[in-house]
Design a protein around this motif. Structure first.
Motif: not given
Ligand code: MEV
Length: 318
Positions: A13, A15, A19-20, A22-23, A130, A133-134, A137, A266
């Motif tokens: 994938k 993004i 990214e980040h 989304v966490v 991770h 992680p959110s 992914d 990331a």
């Protein structure tokens, strides 16, 4: 009796935005790429044997997690994992591994191909890689195509067709080099900062950039807005401390040429930061830039299918 062989695959994938952030509950836009990880499962003799160049520790961990979560004893199997997804490039190779291995074992045990459940198990496996992680992914690797992900919720996006549909940006994917940090390290680096107001502000602004990005994808072709959004996004990620010097330099040079570039995973600080999602109204200008600077140009196509049964499907089909 014909020996049973199970083959499945899951895609990598990128993004597009988020990214980040989304966490921390902000939205992210993700799309699959036409590079996949393949898992083949057949009967083996003796204890379980995993053949992989990928990430043997993660594969081992994934197996033990799946075993627990589906409550089946996994033994006497030969599992071969082959991947086209470059590792440490922000392209979701670990999520593809978690999803494909879980999906493959579901098929091996004749369990219902329940993608929601497979995705949940893959998310548990991703936690090893991770830290916190959110879930974005593993969700894109499972469900495929293009999604907006926020707080565990997945919304599919229609992929506009190019050139019939002028909305789809003609992105170019340049390699800033592999990150030496793991995704988990980058995620925990950010988490060590977000208690400070400045960093919380950056996360919020990243979220707003993503919302504007969604509008831009839905609005009539607007290359200038896209360039602005991508470079704002990249600056915010730089401020968050997830982009290394090499990637920053490439991004500035592309901006000077009138385009924009951002990391799409990331990131990475000490060396490379993975693939850069680049855009310019004249793609040829970017390709010339890449050639002059000896930067690998990945030929990626967005919107591949998610977790897929490969029995009877040639491996190079995307
Ligand atoms: C990594 O591909 C994406 C991050 O946002 C982490 C995550 O969402 O779990 C950095």
């Amino acid at each position: 009796m014909v020996n049973k062989v199970i083959k499945v695959s899951a895609p990598g994938k990128i993004i597009l935005s988020g990214e980040h952030s989304v966490v921390y509950g902000q939205p992210a836009i993700l799309a699959t790429i036409n590079k996949r990880l393949y898992v083949e499962i057949k009967k083996g003799t003796g204890p379980i044997k995993i053949i992989t160049d990928e990430n043997p520790e993660l594969a081992d961990y994934a197996l033990s997690k799946i075993q627990k979560m589906i409550n089946r004893k996994i033994n006497h199997l030969k599992i071969t994992i082959i991947s086209e997804i470059p590792i440490n490039h922000g392209l979701g190779s670990s999520a593809a591994l978690a999803v494909a291995l879980t999906g493959g074992l579901f098929r091996w045990f004749g369990k219902k191909w329940n993608k929601n459940l497979i995705n949940q198990i893959a998310f548990e496996i991703e936690k090893k890689q991770h830290g916190n992680p959110s879930g974005a992914d593993n969700s894109i690797a499972t469900f495929g195509k293009m999604i907006i992900f926020q707080k565990g919720k997945i919304k599919s996006l229609r992929i506009p067709k190019f050139p019939k549909h002028p909305k789809l940006p003609n992105f170019i994917y340049l390699d800033s080099g592999p990150a030496i940090e793991s995704t988990g390290e980058m995620v925990s680096h950010v988490s060590s900062l977000v208690s400070r107001v400045t960093y919380r502000k950056i996360i919020k602004e990243l979220g707003q950039t993503t919302l504007r990005f969604i509008q831009t994808l839905n609005a009539p072709n607007s290359p200038n807005a896209l360039i602005l959004l991508l470079s704002q996004n990249q600056r915010l990620l730089e401020d968050l401390g997830v982009v290394g010097q090499k990637a920053k330099k490439i991004a500035r040079e592309i901006e000077n040429l009138g385009g924009a570039a951002k990391i799409c995973g990331a990131g990475g600080l000490k060396k490379g930061s993975g693939i850069l999602l680049c855009y310019h109204q004249s793609p040829q200008g970017l390709l010339n830039f890449a050639q002059k600077n000896n930067l690998k140009n990945y030929q990626l196509k967005l919107g591949a299918e998610g977790l897929r049964n490969e029995n009877g499907v040639p491996q190079n089909q995307t």
